[in-house]
Design a protein around this motif. Structure first.
Motif, mmCIF file in Angstrom:
data_model
loop_
_atom_site.group_PDB
_atom_site.id
_atom_site.type_symbol
_atom_site.label_atom_id
_atom_site.label_comp_id
_atom_site.label_asym_id
_atom_site.label_seq_id
_atom_site.Cartn_x
_atom_site.Cartn_y
_atom_site.Cartn_z
ATOM 1 N N ALA A 88 0.890 -1.214 -0.054
ATOM 2 C CA ALA A 88 0.017 -0.005 -0.107
ATOM 3 C C ALA A 88 0.782 1.168 0.016
ATOM 4 N N ALA A 111 -4.487 1.169 -2.022
ATOM 5 C CA ALA A 111 -4.202 -0.215 -2.020
ATOM 6 C C ALA A 111 -3.353 -0.645 -3.319
ATOM 7 N N THR A 115 -6.142 -6.454 -1.242
ATOM 8 C CA THR A 115 -6.829 -5.678 -0.220
ATOM 9 C C THR A 115 -5.688 -5.319 0.794
ATOM 10 N N THR A 116 -5.987 -4.005 1.352
ATOM 11 C CA THR A 116 -5.065 -3.511 2.717
ATOM 12 C C THR A 116 -6.082 -3.388 3.638
ATOM 13 N N ARG A 127 -11.201 -2.075 5.412
ATOM 14 C CA ARG A 127 -10.270 -2.579 4.405
ATOM 15 C C ARG A 127 -10.645 -1.864 3.221
ATOM 16 N N SER A 130 -8.443 -3.557 -3.424
ATOM 17 C CA SER A 130 -7.197 -3.260 -4.314
ATOM 18 C C SER A 130 -7.461 -2.236 -5.452
#
Length: 353
Positions: A88, A111, A115-116, A127, A130
């Motif tokens: 990220a 991101a 997913t971050t 969350r 992406s």
């Protein structure tokens, strides 16, 4: 004469002094004694608790019951990633330590290919899907001594919010809507932005919070009930698809070396892979390829050929194949055939010739 004056002077002096002393003693004896009692009463409470001090004891818990303040960071973002494309990108007022970025008051999170997961201290998790950018900031309008709400901004992509709501509401701004998340309850809200202003909002969970969607253009209002998933078409609260079937959260990533549907690319989160030009060898192609010709039983075996293609080796140039010209056919006059001779015979027989 002078002797009598001196005698009077020294004779009445002691008498006058004695009379004044007696007068002072009598006056002090006639003063009321209760003036000493207040001093005794004022000294007594020095060692004993007074009613006023006992009433001030409950005031300490009242101060501890007040809302806690936001003393630490508003978000913590992990930066360590084995895949550089999945890491990220974090910007804003932050501190970096031990592979984590701590956002103090405001910042932006972008991101990578995956997913971050952002940690919200004492609240929960946010969350960021992406290829999505979410901007975070604490609400500066909240009075001092209270936990401020979280201000979020997203212009494309998707996000999932799983955190506890408080006294002050959290707000998510999109290009078309202002989504307010208010307590009480535990938020499990998913939002995805699509093409042409399509916005999907999912207010899941049995203890879902109060979610209110307001249009930033015409002021229309729509409340998303607990357990409801809706789709706002073309950025309008008046064109709503209730009980939306598609998920509003992060798309499922395709497994490597599989035929899974590329949901991430289909939703427009990540770009499609570029198409290689004609005749080029893909980067991940094997360095050698073998072709084996199989013959049927009963037929003579054909010779097997092995074709080897080396990686990044230029292909031979295409040379046009020149076909030889066709030979010119020469017409040859042939003699009369059998049928023609038979025709002449019958014509002579019947006198036609």
């Amino acid at each position: 004469m002078q002797g009598s004056r001196t005698m009077l002077k020294f004779g009445f002096g002691p008498i006058l002094a004695w009379t004044a002393l007696c007068f002072l003693l009598e006056c002090s004896a006639q003063e009321p004694a209760p003036q000493v009692q207040p001093a005794l009463q004022s000294s007594a409470p020095a060692n004993a608790p007074s009613p006023a001090s006992s009433q001030q004891v409950p005031a300490i818990p009242q101060q501890s019951q007040a809302g806690p303040t936001q003393s630490g960071p508003i978000a913590i973002v992990p930066l360590d990633s084995k895949d550089p494309g999945s890491a990220a990108i974090v910007t804003g007022a932050l501190q970096v330590a031990n592979g984590r970025a701590m956002i103090a008051t405001n910042g932006a999170i972008t991101a990578g290919a995956s997913t971050t997961e952002v940690t919200l201290p004492h609240r929960g998790v946010l969350r960021v899907c992406s290829s999505t950018t979410v901007k975070l900031a604490s609400d500066a309008s909240v009075p001092k001594g209270e936990v401020p709400g979280l201000m979020m901004v997203m212009d494309h992509g998707a996000m999932e919010a799983s955190f506890a709501t408080g006294r002050n509401s959290d707000v998510l701004m999109t290009p078309d809507f202002r989504i307010l998340i208010g307590g009480p309850g535990a938020a499990d809200v998913k939002v995805r932005l699509g093409q042409h202003g399509d916005t999907c909002v999912d207010n899941a969970g049995a203890n879902a919070p109060y979610v209110l969607v307001t249009s930033v253009f015409d002021g229309g209002i729509y409340r998303v009930q607990a357990g409801q998933r809706v789709m706002f078409q073309h950025g309008s609260v008046y064109s709503v698809v209730d009980q939306e079937k598609e998920s509003c959260g992060c798309p499922t990533a395709a497994r490597p070396n599989s035929n899974d549907f590329p949901e991430t690319q289909s939703a427009g989160f990540t770009p499609l892979a570029p198409v290689a030009p004609v005749g080029a060898i893909p980067q991940n192609a094997p360095t050698e390829a073998t072709d084996t010709f199989v013959h049927k039983s009963g037929e003579p075996a054909q010779e097997t050929a092995t074709v080897v293609a080396k990686h990044n080796e230029p292909l031979p140039p295409n040379t046009p194949v020149v076909k030889p010209p066709k030979p010119h056919k020469v017409k040859v006059d042939k003699g009369p055939g059998f049928m023609k001779r038979m025709g002449h015979f019958f014509r002579r027989l019947f006198g036609a010739e």
